[in-house]
Design a protein around this motif. Structure first.
Motif, PDB file in Angstrom:
ATOM      1  N   THR A  96       0.821  -1.221   0.000  1.00  0.00           N
ATOM      2  CA  THR A  96       0.000   0.000   0.000  1.00  0.00           C
ATOM      3  C   THR A  96       0.853   1.268   0.000  1.00  0.00           C
ATOM      4  OG1 THR A  96      -0.121  -0.038   2.412  1.00  0.00           O
ATOM      5  CG2 THR A  96      -1.894  -1.139   1.200  1.00  0.00           C
ATOM      6  N   ALA A  97       2.123   1.144  -0.326  1.00  0.00           N
ATOM      7  CA  ALA A  97       3.035   2.290  -0.276  1.00  0.00           C
ATOM      8  C   ALA A  97       2.666   3.359  -1.301  1.00  0.00           C
ATOM      9  CB  ALA A  97       4.466   1.838  -0.509  1.00  0.00           C
ATOM     10  N   ILE A  98       2.265   2.947  -2.479  1.00  0.00           N
ATOM     11  CA  ILE A  98       1.893   3.878  -3.540  1.00  0.00           C
ATOM     12  C   ILE A  98       0.405   3.739  -3.789  1.00  0.00           C
ATOM     13  CG2 ILE A  98       2.293   4.583  -5.919  1.00  0.00           C
ATOM     14  CD1 ILE A  98       4.796   4.804  -4.214  1.00  0.00           C
ATOM     15  N   ASN A  99      -0.332   4.782  -3.433  1.00  0.00           N
ATOM     16  CA  ASN A  99      -1.784   4.758  -3.655  1.00  0.00           C
ATOM     17  C   ASN A  99      -2.091   5.466  -4.953  1.00  0.00           C
ATOM     18  OD1 ASN A  99      -2.238   3.468  -1.214  1.00  0.00           O
ATOM     19  ND2 ASN A  99      -2.327   5.390  -0.092  1.00  0.00           N
ATOM     20  N   ALA A 100      -2.770   4.774  -5.825  1.00  0.00           N
ATOM     21  CA  ALA A 100      -3.112   5.342  -7.135  1.00  0.00           C
ATOM     22  C   ALA A 100      -4.283   6.270  -7.040  1.00  0.00           C
ATOM     23  CB  ALA A 100      -3.396   4.219  -8.123  1.00  0.00           C
TER      24      ALA A 100
END
Length: 100
Positions: A96-100
């Motif tokens: 979940t480090a990069i949330n689009a």
């Protein structure tokens, strides 16, 4: 909320900024290796002791502080961020480090 008005390419630009994030960016200062070493001396803490207490291999912490390792990702990144040598985030969950 903070509004900053300026010109860009001859056009008047108005931007809304989150005041809290703006102040954090202004107040965050990246420290130099010398400043980090001086703080260890000032507090009477060994670099090895700090490394072990934070779960890092002491030799890796020395390499980051002495700029022999580029703290781009992983453990070197975490060490640099924790010591204030680098501005960044420490991510615990890669999924979940990069949330689009």
């Amino acid at each position: 909320m903070c509004i900053i008005i300026g010109s860009y390419g001859g056009a008047l630009v108005e931007k809304n900024y989150d005041t809290k994030r703006l102040l954090q960016a202004v107040n965050s200062s990246v420290r130099t290796s010398k400043e980090v070493k001086d703080e260890f001396r000032k507090k009477g803490i060994s670099i090895s002791g700090w490394a072990v207490a934070n779960g890092y291999p002491p030799n890796l912490v020395y390499e980051v502080i002495n700029e022999r390792r580029n703290p781009t990702r992983g453990m070197t990144h975490q060490i640099a961020v924790r010591l204030g040598l680098k501005d960044g985030e420490i991510v615990q969950d890669l999924a979940t480090a990069i949330n689009a």
